[in-house]
Enzyme design. Structure first.
Site, PDB file in Angstrom:
ATOM      1  N   SER A  12       0.905  -0.926  -0.224  1.00  0.00           N
ATOM      2  CA  SER A  12       0.375  -0.007  -0.052  1.00  0.00           C
ATOM      3  C   SER A  12       0.884   1.239  -0.057  1.00  0.00           C
ATOM      4  O   SER A  12       0.606   2.328  -0.522  1.00  0.00           O
ATOM      5  CB  SER A  12      -1.522  -0.120   1.469  1.00  0.00           C
ATOM      6  OG  SER A  12      -0.060   0.210   2.207  1.00  0.00           O
ATOM      7  N   ARG A  64      23.017 -15.065   2.150  1.00  0.00           N
ATOM      8  CA  ARG A  64      22.881 -13.835   2.512  1.00  0.00           C
ATOM      9  C   ARG A  64      23.766 -13.323   1.506  1.00  0.00           C
ATOM     10  O   ARG A  64      22.666 -12.311   0.873  1.00  0.00           O
ATOM     11  CB  ARG A  64      22.555 -13.837   3.941  1.00  0.00           C
ATOM     12  CG  ARG A  64      22.176 -12.561   4.661  1.00  0.00           C
ATOM     13  CD  ARG A  64      21.035 -12.244   4.749  1.00  0.00           C
ATOM     14  NE  ARG A  64      20.625 -10.779   4.534  1.00  0.00           N
ATOM     15  CZ  ARG A  64      19.303 -10.411   4.905  1.00  0.00           C
ATOM     16  NH1 ARG A  64      18.567 -11.173   5.929  1.00  0.00           N
ATOM     17  NH2 ARG A  64      19.194  -8.894   4.852  1.00  0.00           N
ATOM     18  N   ARG A  90      12.634  -7.961   5.681  1.00  0.00           N
ATOM     19  CA  ARG A  90      14.083  -8.640   5.890  1.00  0.00           C
ATOM     20  C   ARG A  90      14.844  -7.233   6.312  1.00  0.00           C
ATOM     21  O   ARG A  90      14.820  -6.028   6.009  1.00  0.00           O
ATOM     22  CB  ARG A  90      14.849  -9.243   4.157  1.00  0.00           C
ATOM     23  CG  ARG A  90      14.032 -10.020   3.332  1.00  0.00           C
ATOM     24  CD  ARG A  90      14.217 -11.021   3.587  1.00  0.00           C
ATOM     25  NE  ARG A  90      13.206 -12.062   3.377  1.00  0.00           N
ATOM     26  CZ  ARG A  90      13.145 -13.534   3.379  1.00  0.00           C
ATOM     27  NH1 ARG A  90      13.828 -14.326   4.684  1.00  0.00           N
ATOM     28  NH2 ARG A  90      12.241 -14.215   2.437  1.00  0.00           N
ATOM     29  N   ASN A 106      13.592   4.075   5.893  1.00  0.00           N
ATOM     30  CA  ASN A 106      12.790   3.908   6.080  1.00  0.00           C
ATOM     31  C   ASN A 106      10.800   4.046   6.924  1.00  0.00           C
ATOM     32  O   ASN A 106      11.493   5.100   6.615  1.00  0.00           O
ATOM     33  CB  ASN A 106      12.912   2.439   6.717  1.00  0.00           C
ATOM     34  CG  ASN A 106      11.125   1.072   6.906  1.00  0.00           C
ATOM     35  OD1 ASN A 106      11.345   0.511   6.424  1.00  0.00           O
ATOM     36  ND2 ASN A 106      12.033   1.174   8.346  1.00  0.00           N
ATOM     37  N   HIS A 108       8.783   3.296   9.345  1.00  0.00           N
ATOM     38  CA  HIS A 108       7.936   3.093  10.773  1.00  0.00           C
ATOM     39  C   HIS A 108       6.986   3.450  11.474  1.00  0.00           C
ATOM     40  O   HIS A 108       6.352   4.561  11.998  1.00  0.00           O
ATOM     41  CB  HIS A 108       8.685   2.762  11.552  1.00  0.00           C
ATOM     42  CG  HIS A 108       8.653   1.626  12.667  1.00  0.00           C
ATOM     43  ND1 HIS A 108       9.114   0.407  12.465  1.00  0.00           N
ATOM     44  CD2 HIS A 108       8.908   1.804  13.473  1.00  0.00           C
ATOM     45  CE1 HIS A 108       9.221  -0.534  13.982  1.00  0.00           C
ATOM     46  NE2 HIS A 108       8.369   1.071  14.715  1.00  0.00           N
TER      47      HIS A 108
END
Length: 196
Positions: A12, A64, A90, A106, A108
């Site tokens: 979204s 990784r 991740r 990011n 949050h």
């Protein structure tokens, strides 16, 4: 400025960014999407508007580190200037962090440093705090510990359910993230002009 969007689920926030670019609210190019989940709905959102997508899970790679190096190669090919984490589930590791220092942001769903981690909204609700909100921050090696770029506060009403709080937080995310991206794009473009 060229963006890469990273997402793992519904997307979204990715949709909010796509819509803001289409509306001319953000002057950027969305060059690609990186997704670690082939079943994520965000893949369809990207496909519908022609955004090139890399679907790659760490388990698809030998290690990784190999996974991160594959992503870096993809981002370089798309000339990415800024990475936008939008529901990417991740942890970003050292290789990507070192390759894109202070170029990963990011969003949050809490007022960091309060309630970091995956369940920010639920943790705030269960704690009975009177306010929460949304934080946009740079990504570092910690969990939601990077330098804060912007925050928007929300007063929690006593009668709200968890679902109501989630909806209110998502509304803030969908308006705050595009604004922050536009601000960073403006600064990026001004720096680019000054360098020349």
């Amino acid at each position: 400025m060229n963006l890469a969007l990273f997402a793992s689920g519904n997307g979204s926030n990715v949709q909010a960014i796509i819509d803001a670019v289409k509306a001319g609210e953000i002057a950027v190019n969305i060059n690609c999407l990186v997704c670690d989940n082939p079943k994520a709905y965000v893949v369809k959102r990207a496909k519908d508007v022609g955004i090139d997508t890399l679907i790659l899970s760490p388990k698809d790679c030998q290690s990784r580190q190999a996974w991160e190096l594959e992503i870096i190669k993809y981002l370089e090919a798309h000339q990415v200037d800024l990475i936008i984490l939008a529901g990417f589930m991740r942890i970003i590791g050292a290789d990507i962090l070192n390759h894109y220092p202070k170029k990963i942001i990011n969003i949050h769903p809490s007022l960091l440093p309060a309630f970091p981690g995956r369940k920010g909204i639920q943790d705030a609700y269960n704690a009975g705090v009177k306010e929460s909100g949304v934080t946009v921050h740079y990504v570092d090696a910690g969990i939601d510990t990077g330098e804060i770029i912007a925050q928007e506060r929300l007063q929690i009403q006593p009668e709200w359910t968890l679902e109501k709080l989630e909806n209110k937080i998502h509304q803030i995310e969908h308006s705050l993230y595009p604004k922050v991206i536009q601000q960073l794009a403006k600064e990026f473009n001004e720096k680019g002009i000054n360098v020349k």
